[in-house]
Design a protein around this motif. Structure first.
Motif, short mmCIF file in Angstrom:
data_model
loop_
_atom_site.label_atom_id
_atom_site.label_comp_id
_atom_site.label_asym_id
_atom_site.label_seq_id
_atom_site.Cartn_x
_atom_site.Cartn_y
_atom_site.Cartn_z
N TYR A 139 29.10 48.92 21.75
CA TYR A 139 30.70 48.85 22.40
C TYR A 139 30.70 48.57 23.97
CZ TYR A 139 34.44 48.31 18.84
OH TYR A 139 35.21 47.85 17.95
N LEU A 140 30.00 49.83 24.31
CA LEU A 140 30.16 49.98 25.92
C LEU A 140 29.42 48.76 26.64
CD1 LEU A 140 30.91 52.07 27.77
CD2 LEU A 140 28.77 53.02 27.96
N TYR A 141 28.28 48.48 26.09
CA TYR A 141 27.48 47.21 26.47
C TYR A 141 28.37 46.01 26.51
CZ TYR A 141 22.63 48.63 27.31
OH TYR A 141 21.36 48.90 28.02
N VAL A 148 31.78 45.57 26.28
CA VAL A 148 32.75 45.40 27.25
C VAL A 148 32.33 45.33 28.65
CG1 VAL A 148 34.73 46.64 27.92
CG2 VAL A 148 34.17 46.80 25.48
N LYS A 149 31.32 45.78 28.86
CA LYS A 149 30.71 45.75 30.17
C LYS A 149 30.18 44.35 30.50
CE LYS A 149 28.33 46.32 34.10
NZ LYS A 149 29.27 45.90 35.12
N LYS A 173 36.30 51.43 20.49
CA LYS A 173 36.91 50.66 21.27
C LYS A 173 37.52 51.54 22.24
CE LYS A 173 40.74 50.07 18.02
NZ LYS A 173 41.47 49.09 17.20
N ASN A 230 36.49 54.56 23.27
CA ASN A 230 35.47 55.29 24.02
C ASN A 230 35.14 54.17 25.29
OD1 ASN A 230 35.19 56.43 21.51
ND2 ASN A 230 33.17 57.06 22.00
N ALA A 231 34.98 53.15 24.76
CA ALA A 231 34.43 51.85 25.81
C ALA A 231 35.57 51.44 26.97
CB ALA A 231 34.08 50.72 25.19
N THR A 232 36.70 51.43 26.34
CA THR A 232 37.92 51.23 27.37
C THR A 232 38.12 52.34 28.33
OG1 THR A 232 39.17 51.41 25.95
CG2 THR A 232 38.92 49.18 26.40
N TRP A 252 35.78 54.89 29.04
CA TRP A 252 34.70 55.24 29.88
C TRP A 252 34.57 54.32 31.00
CZ3 TRP A 252 31.24 59.78 29.89
CH2 TRP A 252 31.37 60.50 29.10
N LEU A 253 34.86 52.97 30.72
CA LEU A 253 34.51 52.05 31.68
C LEU A 253 35.85 52.01 32.64
CD1 LEU A 253 32.99 49.41 29.39
CD2 LEU A 253 31.92 50.65 31.36
N ASP A 292 30.91 43.58 16.14
CA ASP A 292 30.37 44.79 15.78
C ASP A 292 30.13 44.75 14.48
OD1 ASP A 292 30.16 47.48 15.35
OD2 ASP A 292 32.34 48.16 15.50
#
Ligand SMILES: *Cc1c(COP(=O)(O)O)cnc(C)c1O
Length: 647
Positions: A191-193, A195-196, A229, A231-233, A235-236, A316
Motif C-alpha cells: 500500500y505504501l509503495y 501511494v508513493k 489505506k 497507514n499509507a496516507t 505515514w506518507l 490490492d
C-alpha cells in the motif's frame, strides 16, 4: 588515562596458525576463539555441528506438538497466558549461555502458541508455511545476503525477478519485459509503495519528490478496502482525511460505480487531482472484488486537471492474487474435478481477479494465500522502467553497481532479506499451478461442506452464502429458533422488540466466541474435543435500516470459520459443528469463561488516543466506524463533500 599499550603490541601475534589464541594472548582472544563455534564454519567439513543443532532444535519444537489422537490447537503444555508481566526485568547476561540452553529458553516462548497447521485453527487468513518456503528461509538467512543489490545477493536476486516473471505471465496483456516486482514487508508495505508511486507519478511536474507534497490529492478506495489505506496516507504525510471512501453495493460489496463517478466528477469539476484509485481484489471477509476495467474507463472519462499525471490504479490483491494461478485451468473440462458449486465460484473469482490486467500495480501476499512465512509480499508494477524512473534516488558513495540489478536505488527498505523472495519463489515452484489450484479450491470445498451442514441445522445460518471467499460467516441461534426467519427479521425490522432480539443474539455470537477462547485457553477437553481457534466479527455488516451507520446497535455479529490449512477435512467441519453446539449450550448456561491473564506493566500498559479524522461528510474516512466486512452500504443517497483543493 587509557592503559599504555605494550611496546610489542603492534606486531604481536595474537593467534597461532591454527586459529587458537597464542600463548600469553589476552583473555578476550579465548572468548572470541570459543565463539567460532557460535557460527557455522566457513569451510566444508562433516564436523560442522550446526546441522545437528538445527535438528535438535526442531526435535524439541516437534516435542511440543501432541499426538494426533489427543491434539490441542497449541504447541506445548500451557494453554494459559500469554504472560508479559516480567518483561522489563530482562537484562543482558554478563556471560553468554550455551546454545542448547538458549534454544531451550527460546522454545519456552513457543509454549502455548497456536498451531496454525491444526485443523481446528480457523481464526483468520493465517496459513501455515510450507516446507520449501521454510527451507528457503533457513538457507537465505544462513548466508545472510542483502537483497539491496545483485552484488550482495548474487543469483539469489533471480528469485525476485523470476517470481515477478512467473506472476506477470498469469496476467493478460502484461509483458514480462516491462513488468517487474519488489518484495516488501507485507500488504501494508505494498500500500505504501502504491501511494508513493501514485504521488511520484501524478505530482511529477510539481516536483513533489524534492519539494514535498503540497497538494491535497485524493486516494479513492472502497469503504470496504483494507485499513492499510490509513497507514499509507498517515505515514506518507498525505493525511487520512485525503482518503475518499467509495460506497459499496448492497449485494456484491464491490465499489459502487455511480458513487465513484460522482466523486470523480466532483474532483474534476473542482480541479482536484486523484492520485490513485485502489481496487481491492478480495476484501478480508466479504471477498469483494472491485471492477477494475470500469474503474479504468472512468479514469479516462474524468482525467486529472492539466499539469497532473494520470490517476494510477492499484489493485490490492493481497489475498486474491493466488486465483491468478487458474489462468490456464481448463474450466470446461475441470481436470481436477472440483464440485460444480466451487468450480463456478472459482471461475467467477478468476474472471474478476484477472482484471488486475488494467492496473498499474498489484500487491501479492504470499504469507496469506501463498502459504509462506511472514512477511512475504510482492509489489508488482506493470511498467518497471517507469516505476524506476519515478522512484530512483541518487545512490551512495559506497554502493557500486557491480551487477546489473540494483533495486536498492528505488526500494523502500535499504537492507532487505533474501528470505521472502526465496520463500515465494520456492513455493511457486514447489506447488506449481496445480498445487495452488487444489489448495485454494480445497479451502472452498471444505467451506462448502460446512455451509451444507449449516443448511441442515435449522438453528444456524451462513450469512455470507454468496461470498466467493475463504471465510464462512455464520450465526448460531438457540435451539428451536428458526435461524433463517429470525435473521431476516433482524436484518430488516427496526422495531425496538426486534432490536432487542438482535442485541441478544449478537451477544450470543460474542459469548460463543468467548466460550471458544476459554475452551482453547483453559486446555479443556469437552466431549472428546479440544477448543477450536475460531473467531468472530462484531461488524460483519449493518442491518438494512442502518446504511449510514448512524445506529451503533444496527450491526450484525457473526462467527468466522477461516479454514486455510490442508489438514482441514470434511470430518473437521463435523467436529466444528459439534463445537458450535457445545459452546452454544455453555454460553446459554452462562458457564464462566474467566481466564487469568497476567497483567502487563509500564510502559506497555499505557492507553493510547486514536485520532478521529474526517467529519460528518460521508466522503471522508470515519476510522472509528471501520468494520471488518460489509459497512454501511449504498442505499440512500448521501450528500457529497470533497473538500476544495487547498492552495
Ligand atoms: C492482509 C491484507 C492487507 C495487509 O497486508 P499485511 O500483509 O497484513 O500487511 C491489505 N489488504 C488486504 C486485502 C489484506 O487482506
Amino acid at each position: 588515562m587509557p592503559p599504555k599499550a605494550n611496546a610489542g603490541d603492534k606486531k604481536r601475534k595474537l593467534f597461532k596458525r591454527n586459529g587458537r589464541p597464542a600463548a600469553g594472548a589476552p583473555r578476550w582472544t579465548r572468548t572470541r576463539y570459543n565463539m567460532t563455534d557460535a557460527f557455522p564454519l566457513y569451510y566444508a567439513t562433516a564436523a560442522d555441528n550446526f546441522r545437528a543443532d538445527v535438528n535438535s532444535a526442531l526435535i524439541k519444537l516437534e516435542g511440543m506438538k501432541h499426538p494426533k489422537e489427543d491434539c490441542p490447537v497449541i504447541f506445548g503444555a500451557d494453554p494459559s497466558g500469554p504472560d508479559y508481566s516480567e518483561v522489563t526485568e530482562a537484562t543482558l547476561p554478563e556471560e553468554g549461555a550455551n546454545l542448547a540452553t538458549v534454544v531451550d529458553e527460546m522454545l519456552e516462548l513457543f509454549d502455548g502458541l497456536a498451531n496454525s497447521a491444526h485443523p481446528l485453527h480457523q481464526s483468520n487468513v493465517l496459513p501455515n508455511a510450507n516446507k520449501a518456503s521454510l527451507i528457503a528461509g533457513i538457507l537465505a538467512n544462513y548466508t545472510s545476503q542483502n537483497f539491496i543489490e545483485g552484488e550482495n545477493a548474487w543469483n539469489l536476486s533471480k528469485a525476485e525477478m523470476e517470481t515477478a516473471a512467473m506472476i506477470s505471465r498469469l496476467i493478460h496483456d502484461w509483458s514480462v519485459t516491462s513488468a517487474g516486482g519488489i518484495f516488501t514487508y507485507g500488504g501494508a508495505g505494498c500500500y505504501l509503495y502504491a501511494v508513493k508511486y501514485a504521488l511520484a507519478s501524478v505530482l511529477e511536474k510539481q516536483n513533489s519528490r524534492c519539494t514535498g507534497v503540497r497538494v491535497d490529492g485524493k486516494i479513492f478506495c472502497s469503504q470496504q478496502g483494507h485499513y492499510a489505506k490509513m497507514n499509507a496516507t498517515d505515514w506518507l504525510g498525505i493525511g487520512m482525511d485525503n482518503i475518499v471512501d467509495i460506497e459499496t453495493d448492497d449485494e456484491t460489496n464491490v465499489m459502487d460505480l455511480v458513487d465513484l463517478q460522482d466523486k470523480l466528477r466532483d474532483c474534476t469539476e473542482n480541479g482536484i487531482p486523484v492520485l490513485v484509485i485502489i481496487c481491492t481484489m478480495g476484501t478480508t471477509d466479504a471477498f469483494a472484488i472491485d471492477p477494475v476495467k470500469s474503474v479504468a474507463d472512468l479514469i479516462e472519462q474524468y482525467p486529472n486537471p492539466a499539469g497532473y499525471g494520470k490517476t494510477l490504479i492499484y489493485c490490492d490483491s493481497a489475498i486474491g492474487w493466488s486465483f491468478l494461478t487458474f489462468r490456464n485451468y481448463n474450466f470446461p473440462e475441470n481436470p481436477l474435478q472440483f464440485s460444480d458449486t466451487v468450480l463456478a465460484k472459482i471461475q467467477e473469482t478468476y474472471d474478476r481477479i484477472s482484471e488486475v490486467r488494467y492496473a498499474d500495480a498489484v500487491a501479492l501476499d504470499f504469507h496469506k494465500t501463498g502459504w509462506t512465512p511472514y512477511a512475504t509480499s510482492m509489489f508488482l508494477v506493470r511498467d518497471l522502467p517507469r516505476f524506476k524512473n519515478l522512484m530512483n534516488r541518487p545512490g551512495s558513495a559506497y554502493l557500486h553497481a557491480r551487477t546489473p540489478y540494483n533495486p536498492g536505488l528505488y526500494s523502500l527498505e535499504v537492507s532487505r532479506s533474501a528470505a521472502p523472495a526465496l520463500s515465494a519463489w520456492a513455493s511457486l515452484r514447489y506447488f506449481g499451478a496445480t498445487g495452488y489450484q487444489s489448495i485454494l479450491a480445497g479451502v472452498l470445498e471444505v467451506s462448502q461442506y460446512l455451509r451444507g451442514l449449516l443448511k441442515d441445522e435449522p438453528s444456524m445460518i451462513c450469512v455470507n452464502e454468496d461470498s466467493y471467499g475463504f471465510v464462512t460467516l455464520l450465526r448460531v441461534y438457540p435451539e428451536g429458533v428458526d435461524a433463517e426467519t429470525q435473521y431476516q427479521k433482524e436484518l430488516s425490522d427496526p422495531s425496538e422488540a426486534t432490536k432487542t432480539e438482535l442485541k441478544y443474539h449478537n451477544e450470543l455470537q460474542e459469548n460463543i466466541s468467548k466460550q471458544f477462547w476459554w475452551w482453547l485457553r483453559s486446555g479443556s477437553k469437552i466431549d472428546g474435543l479440544y477448543g477450536p481457534y475460531a473467531s468472530f466479527t462484531s461488524g460483519f455488516r449493518t442491518t438494512d435500516y442502518n446504511d449510514d451507520l448512524g445506529d451503533k446497535s444496527g450491526v450484525i455479529y457473526a462467527l468466522k470459520s477461516y479454514p486455510m490449512n490442508v489438514n482441514i477435512t470434511t470430518a473437521t467441519m463435523d467436529d466444528l459443528m459439534s463445537c458450535y453446539r457445545i459452546a452454544r449450550e455453555r454460553a446459554l448456561n452462562d458457564e464462566p469463561t474467566d481466564l487469568e491473564v497476567p497483567e502487563i506493566g509500564p510502559p506497555y500498559d499505557q492507553g493510547t488516543e486514536v485520532p478521529v479524522c474526517g467529519s460528518d461528510e460521508p466522503a471522508r474516512t470515519h476510522i472509528t466506524n471501520m468494520l471488518s466486512g460489509v459497512v454501511g452500504s449504498r442505499k440512500k443517497k448521501l450528500g457529497r463533500g470533497i473538500p476544495r483543493l487547498r492552495r
